[in-house]
Enzyme design. Structure first.
Site, PDB file in Angstrom:
ATOM      1  N   LYS A 197       0.847  -1.197   0.000  1.00  0.00           N
ATOM      2  CA  LYS A 197       0.000   0.000   0.000  1.00  0.00           C
ATOM      3  C   LYS A 197       0.879   1.243   0.000  1.00  0.00           C
ATOM      4  O   LYS A 197       1.744   1.406   0.863  1.00  0.00           O
ATOM      5  CB  LYS A 197      -0.838   0.013   1.276  1.00  0.00           C
TER       6      LYS A 197
HETATM    7  C1  E4P Z   1      -8.420   0.720   3.323  1.00  0.00           C
HETATM    8  O1  E4P Z   1      -7.587  -0.006   2.839  1.00  0.00           O
HETATM    9  C2  E4P Z   1      -8.308   1.350   4.646  1.00  0.00           C
HETATM   10  O2  E4P Z   1      -7.670   0.457   5.529  1.00  0.00           O
HETATM   11  C3  E4P Z   1      -9.611   1.689   5.290  1.00  0.00           C
HETATM   12  O3  E4P Z   1     -10.713   1.355   4.489  1.00  0.00           O
HETATM   13  C4  E4P Z   1      -9.629   3.035   5.910  1.00  0.00           C
HETATM   14  O4  E4P Z   1     -10.913   3.365   6.291  1.00  0.00           O
HETATM   15  P1  E4P Z   1     -11.314   4.211   7.554  1.00  0.00           P
HETATM   16  O5  E4P Z   1     -11.858   5.504   7.038  1.00  0.00           O
HETATM   17  O6  E4P Z   1     -12.369   3.394   8.228  1.00  0.00           O
HETATM   18  O7  E4P Z   1     -10.104   4.394   8.423  1.00  0.00           O
END
Ligand code: E4P
Length: 215
Positions: A83
């Site tokens: 990522k």
């Molecule tokens: C995606 O890969 C992220 O880990 C995640 O969806 C972040 O979302 P949040 O807004 O719940 O932190």
């Protein structure tokens, strides 16, 4: 549409895997920090448990640092997807990682323009954060829809991974738009399968059968 679980929790991953619904997992530094302990052990356990892509996120903010971390992260398993944050240094790293055949997930995407860049540079996944956009009174699903159109226009193979999912309607809307993947928190996944009329209907069937059998 594929379902990824947005968690670093082993119990949640195991349960959804046993349901047969687990296509992959996404983690981030916040999710891993919530589990405590040694994040390397946790990441290794997740990669071993999941029969599908596991996103692990870099912490570095320079392209050089991201590439170095990416090399480390992919050693956790063949299923690791690195990522990368949607910042200029991230794009530099993305091009190099794509060239080296390392699969990437461009994260913290909030606009179709950002997704266009990620697609052009060969990201394996792009993660629009719909819940965080909705929280600012912007339309997260509209962004997903625009990304779908752009990627279809140019035949980009980058998969749209709908992230920051807050409720079942986000999942349904993502499916209607034709997003490739939704990464869903455990609680939302459970909400998807429950309906009060299912529970009520089953209780009535079982009660009628019991009566019929003279119990
Ligand atoms: C995606 O890969 C992220 O880990 C995640 O969806 C972040 O979302 P949040 O807004 O719940 O932190």
């Amino acid at each position: 549409m594929q379902f990824f679980l947005d968690t670093a929790n082993i119990d949640q991953i195991s349960e959804v895997r046993d349901l047969g619904l687990l296509d992959g997992v996404t983690t981030n530094p916040t999710l891993l920090s919530r589990e405590g302990g040694d994040w390397r052990d946790q990441a290794a356990r997740i990669c071993a448990l999941v029969d599908g892509p596991v996103s692990l996120e870099v912490i570095a903010t320079s392209a050089e640092g991201m590439i170095k971390e990416a090399k480390d992260l992919i050693s956790f398993g063949e299923n690791v997807v690195v990522k990368i944050p949607m910042i200029p240094e991230g794009l530099k790293a993305l091009r190099k990682l794509t060239d080296q055949g390392i699969r990437t997930n461009v994260t913290l995407v909030f606009s179709p323009a950002q997704a266009l860049l990620a697609g052009k540079l060969g990201a394996a996944y792009v993660s629009p954060f719909v819940g965080r956009l909705d929280g600012l009174s912007q339309n997260g699903m509209e962004v997903v829809s625009q990304i779908r159109t752009i990627y279809d226009n140019y035949g980009f193979e980058t998969r749209i991974l709908v992230a920051s999912v807050r409720h079942p309607m986000h999942v349904l809307d993502a499916a209607m738009i034709g997003a490739d993947v939704a990464t869903v928190p455990y609680a939302t996944l459970m909400q998807l399968m429950h309906h009060p009329l299912t529970d009520k209907g089953l209780a009535a069937f079982l009660a009628d059968w019991k009566k019929f059998q003279g119990e």
